[in-house]
Structures are given as structure tokens and as C-alpha cells.
Write an enzyme that holds these catalytic residues in place. Sequence first.
Site, PDB file in Angstrom:
ATOM      1  N   THR A 264       0.846  -1.189   0.000  1.00 53.82           N
ATOM      2  CA  THR A 264       0.000   0.000   0.000  1.00 53.82           C
ATOM      3  C   THR A 264       0.887   1.246   0.000  1.00 53.82           C
ATOM      4  OG1 THR A 264      -1.939   1.011   1.062  1.00 53.82           O
ATOM      5  CG2 THR A 264      -0.279   0.114   2.546  1.00 53.82           C
ATOM      6  N   ASN A 265       0.359   2.399   0.342  1.00 52.55           N
ATOM      7  CA  ASN A 265       1.172   3.623   0.424  1.00 52.55           C
ATOM      8  C   ASN A 265       0.656   4.488   1.572  1.00 52.55           C
ATOM      9  OD1 ASN A 265      -1.003   5.378  -0.608  1.00 52.55           O
ATOM     10  ND2 ASN A 265      -0.704   4.206  -2.491  1.00 52.55           N
TER      11      ASN A 265
END
Length: 217
Positions: free
Chosen positions: A29-30
Site C-alpha cells: 500500500t502507500n
Amino acid sequence: MSPREGGRKKVLVTAGPTRERIDPVRYLTNDSSGKMGFAIAEAAVAAGHEVTLISGPVELETPKGVKRVNVESAREMLAAVRGAFPECDTLFMAAAVCDFRPARRLRGKWRKKDVGQERASLELISNPDILGSIARRKGDRLVVGFALETADGLRRAREKLERKRMDYVVLNGPSALNAAKTSVKILGRDGSQRELVNRTKRAVAKTLVGLRAPSVD
Ligand code: CTP
């Protein structure tokens, strides 16, 4: 009176990161918090619009009056955006979509003994470009995208504006991620440029919701 004739528009907003599963307990993810997209949704409701918010996994409350659709991966987000886009007048694509996902999603947990004790590698494949594919059939809808750049921002943001057929691109830097305040440049397809420095995301959102179609073509 149709939404386009009156001031009330159908506004579609995407927000947050996507989450790309590796196995049942791990993912890529980020750092996106979703704050910018949620602020846009809130500002659009406050301006009297009908708002659908498609959100990746975030820890934020749904703003009052907003219809929220939760998604996890980029492919789920693409399906949700495809479903809602034909009905909307305006799209704000604020989500930080993961460009890649694991080539295989393991059914069981990824174990060291199966992949190597000292080194392991993960094969990634490209995710669909949601905005790039959707905006091809944008008609007279207003499409606003984002560009988070670490270098050569103006040139890269303008390139994305053209390539993804946006009407406006909102350029910001990595310090915008998960932050309360942000500085942005808003670049228009008509060549316009305006800068908002160290503003709350609520203030930026209000400006974005007030954008009108650039007069070119
Ligand atoms: N975007 C999208 N689908 C993707 C990636 C990005 O719709 N798979 C959207 C984002 O929501 C944003 C805009 O495209 O509005 C630009 O995102 P960005 O990640 O900066 O663009 P990329 O095409 O991924 O470019 P880069 O090579 O910089 O990663």
C-alpha cells in the site's frame, strides 16, 4: 431541472490508498490518509452537490450527506469508478492508486521455508490506470486528477494532464501525504496555473469544488 442546469451536480470522488494483497495477512500500500479526498467530498456536499465517495482503506469518518463506497484494491476501485462515472458531472480522482500488485495472491501465508531464508523476491504486475481509461469517454464531464511528484513537478504534472485527459491536475509533493496542511499548484488544460500555499486541505478542497470547466477546444 437537470443537475447540470441547476447548481447541483453529481460529484464523484476517490480517496485513500489502494491495498494490494500478497497473502491473507500481508499487502502492498502507500501512505495516503484519504484526507484530501474526504475534504473534497465534504466541501462538495457543503456546496449543495450530490456526492459519491469511493474510498480505499482509511481511518476517516464519512462526511455527512456523502454516499460512501468502500473498496480495497485498484481493480475494485476501477470497477466502482466505472459504475459511477457515467452518471456523474465531475470526477475528483484523489486516490493514491498502487501502480503495481503482486502477480500472484497466495491463498496461504507466505512462509520463509517456501521462498528462501535469506532473500526473497515478489513479482509485481501493472494495475489498470483508472483515470487514464475512464477519461477517454469523459464527454463534457469535469475531470480533476492529482499528481504527487518528487522532482520536475510542473513538467510531469502537465504530461499527466495531457495523457490522462484531465481538465485540471493538482500538483503536490510527498509532504502532502497524511498532512493537515498542504501546498498545491492547480494546472488547467487551458494553460492556467494557480498556487495555494500552506493551506488546510479543507481550504484547498473548497477551491477545487469551485473549479469551472476550462474554456478550450
Ligand atoms: N491514477 C489512476 N490509476 C492508477 C494510477 C494513478 O487513476 N493506476 C490517478 C491518480 O488518482 C491521480 C493521477 O492518476 O489522479 C496521477 O497519479 P500518479 O500516481 O501521479 O500517476 P501515474 O500514472 O501512476 O504516474 P507515475 O509514473 O508518476 O507513477
